[in-house]
Design a protein around this motif. Structure first.
Motif, mmCIF file in Angstrom:
data_model
loop_
_atom_site.group_PDB
_atom_site.id
_atom_site.type_symbol
_atom_site.label_atom_id
_atom_site.label_comp_id
_atom_site.label_asym_id
_atom_site.label_seq_id
_atom_site.Cartn_x
_atom_site.Cartn_y
_atom_site.Cartn_z
ATOM 1 N N GLN A 5 0.842 -1.187 0.000
ATOM 2 C CA GLN A 5 0.000 0.000 0.000
ATOM 3 C C GLN A 5 0.888 1.251 0.000
ATOM 4 O OE1 GLN A 5 -3.435 0.280 -0.136
ATOM 5 N NE2 GLN A 5 -3.334 -1.913 -0.563
ATOM 6 N N ILE A 6 0.537 2.209 -0.821
ATOM 7 C CA ILE A 6 1.321 3.442 -0.899
ATOM 8 C C ILE A 6 1.368 4.137 0.463
ATOM 9 C CG2 ILE A 6 1.349 5.768 -1.909
ATOM 10 C CD1 ILE A 6 0.330 4.490 -4.515
ATOM 11 N N SER A 7 0.313 4.015 1.231
ATOM 12 C CA SER A 7 0.261 4.657 2.552
ATOM 13 C C SER A 7 1.254 4.047 3.542
ATOM 14 C CB SER A 7 -1.150 4.575 3.119
ATOM 15 O OG SER A 7 -1.539 3.220 3.273
ATOM 16 N N GLN A 8 1.795 2.858 3.233
ATOM 17 C CA GLN A 8 2.724 2.183 4.139
ATOM 18 C C GLN A 8 4.184 2.520 3.864
ATOM 19 O OE1 GLN A 8 1.601 -1.911 3.430
ATOM 20 N NE2 GLN A 8 0.342 -1.932 5.281
ATOM 21 N N ILE A 9 4.465 3.275 2.800
ATOM 22 C CA ILE A 9 5.858 3.578 2.460
ATOM 23 C C ILE A 9 6.079 5.088 2.398
ATOM 24 C CG2 ILE A 9 6.292 1.433 1.204
ATOM 25 C CD1 ILE A 9 5.816 3.020 -1.395
ATOM 26 N N HIS A 10 7.344 5.469 2.501
ATOM 27 C CA HIS A 10 7.762 6.863 2.398
ATOM 28 C C HIS A 10 8.939 6.901 1.429
ATOM 29 C CE1 HIS A 10 5.297 7.550 5.930
ATOM 30 N NE2 HIS A 10 5.913 6.523 6.492
ATOM 31 N N VAL A 11 8.810 7.682 0.360
ATOM 32 C CA VAL A 11 9.856 7.761 -0.659
ATOM 33 C C VAL A 11 10.521 9.128 -0.562
ATOM 34 C CG1 VAL A 11 10.380 7.609 -3.114
ATOM 35 C CG2 VAL A 11 8.566 6.196 -2.141
ATOM 36 N N TYR A 12 11.867 9.128 -0.570
ATOM 37 C CA TYR A 12 12.645 10.354 -0.458
ATOM 38 C C TYR A 12 13.670 10.431 -1.579
ATOM 39 C CZ TYR A 12 10.643 10.568 4.189
ATOM 40 O OH TYR A 12 9.755 10.609 5.237
ATOM 41 N N ARG A 13 14.135 11.645 -1.838
ATOM 42 C CA ARG A 13 15.214 11.898 -2.800
ATOM 43 C C ARG A 13 16.297 12.675 -2.058
ATOM 44 N NH1 ARG A 13 14.742 12.066 -8.334
ATOM 45 N NH2 ARG A 13 12.586 11.954 -7.959
ATOM 46 N N VAL A 14 17.543 12.334 -2.336
ATOM 47 C CA VAL A 14 18.668 13.025 -1.717
ATOM 48 C C VAL A 14 19.320 13.914 -2.761
ATOM 49 C CG1 VAL A 14 20.900 12.763 -0.580
ATOM 50 C CG2 VAL A 14 19.071 11.131 -0.102
ATOM 51 N N GLY A 15 19.560 15.153 -2.384
ATOM 52 C CA GLY A 15 20.243 16.081 -3.279
ATOM 53 C C GLY A 15 19.285 17.049 -3.920
ATOM 54 N N GLY A 16 19.853 18.137 -4.381
ATOM 55 C CA GLY A 16 19.047 19.161 -5.031
ATOM 56 C C GLY A 16 19.220 19.087 -6.527
ATOM 57 N N GLY A 17 18.702 20.070 -7.171
ATOM 58 C CA GLY A 17 18.824 20.142 -8.618
ATOM 59 C C GLY A 17 20.145 20.781 -9.011
ATOM 60 N N PHE A 18 20.141 21.457 -10.133
ATOM 61 C CA PHE A 18 21.337 22.125 -10.640
ATOM 62 C C PHE A 18 21.759 23.217 -9.673
ATOM 63 C CE2 PHE A 18 23.182 25.625 -13.054
ATOM 64 C CZ PHE A 18 24.299 24.993 -13.555
ATOM 65 N N LYS A 19 23.045 23.302 -9.408
ATOM 66 C CA LYS A 19 23.562 24.322 -8.500
ATOM 67 C C LYS A 19 24.683 25.079 -9.183
ATOM 68 C CE LYS A 19 26.106 23.592 -4.721
ATOM 69 N NZ LYS A 19 26.466 23.057 -3.428
ATOM 70 N N ALA A 20 24.557 26.405 -9.253
ATOM 71 C CA ALA A 20 25.582 27.231 -9.890
ATOM 72 C C ALA A 20 26.803 27.309 -8.987
ATOM 73 C CB ALA A 20 25.039 28.627 -10.147
ATOM 74 N N PRO A 21 27.996 27.301 -9.574
ATOM 75 C CA PRO A 21 29.198 27.456 -8.756
ATOM 76 C C PRO A 21 29.251 28.853 -8.152
ATOM 77 C CG PRO A 21 29.748 27.483 -11.082
ATOM 78 C CD PRO A 21 28.293 27.154 -10.982
ATOM 79 N N LEU A 22 29.965 29.020 -7.061
ATOM 80 C CA LEU A 22 30.076 30.294 -6.370
ATOM 81 C C LEU A 22 30.605 31.377 -7.299
ATOM 82 C CD1 LEU A 22 29.614 31.639 -3.668
ATOM 83 C CD2 LEU A 22 31.923 31.008 -3.000
ATOM 84 N N SER A 23 31.483 31.006 -8.241
ATOM 85 C CA SER A 23 32.049 31.990 -9.164
ATOM 86 C C SER A 23 31.010 32.553 -10.134
ATOM 87 C CB SER A 23 33.206 31.365 -9.947
ATOM 88 O OG SER A 23 32.719 30.292 -10.734
#
Length: 106
Positions: A5-23
């Protein structure tokens, strides 16, 4: 194949999307948050079909970064109306934990 059952699980993602360099940021701008290790909850929808999910031993979402994984499952079908996720697993046993981690592999 097995189903849960979908209600019995929890799905997660680690990390963000595209990230610009500090420069590439405007002068004087500082990095505010490191999104590479950010854990976000993912809603279980049909787009998870044919995805590989890691089965995490984490007890809480905050522990996902440091927890081991029990293995991986392959999602073969997501029926949102019935609230069921069908998956293939190398083990005939039920999932050891309800916390699953998705990535970009399909």
């Amino acid at each position: 194949s097995r189903s849960i059952q979908i209600s019995q699980i929890h799905v997660y993602r680690v990390g963000g999307g595209f990230k610009a360099p500090l420069s590439a940021l405007p002068i004087g701008t500082e990095k505010r948050e490191d999104a590479t290790m950010k854990v976000t909850k993912v809603s279980v929808q049909r787009d998870l079909t044919h995805s590989l999910l890691a089965v995490s031993y984490a007890k809480t979402p905050e522990d996902i970064i440091h927890a081991n994984v029990a293995g991986f499952i392959h999602v073969t079908e997501v029926d949102v109306q019935k609230g069921v996720l069908v998956y293939l697993s190398p083990s005939p046993e039920p999932l050891p934990t309800p916390i699953l981690v998705t990535g970009t592999i399909k």
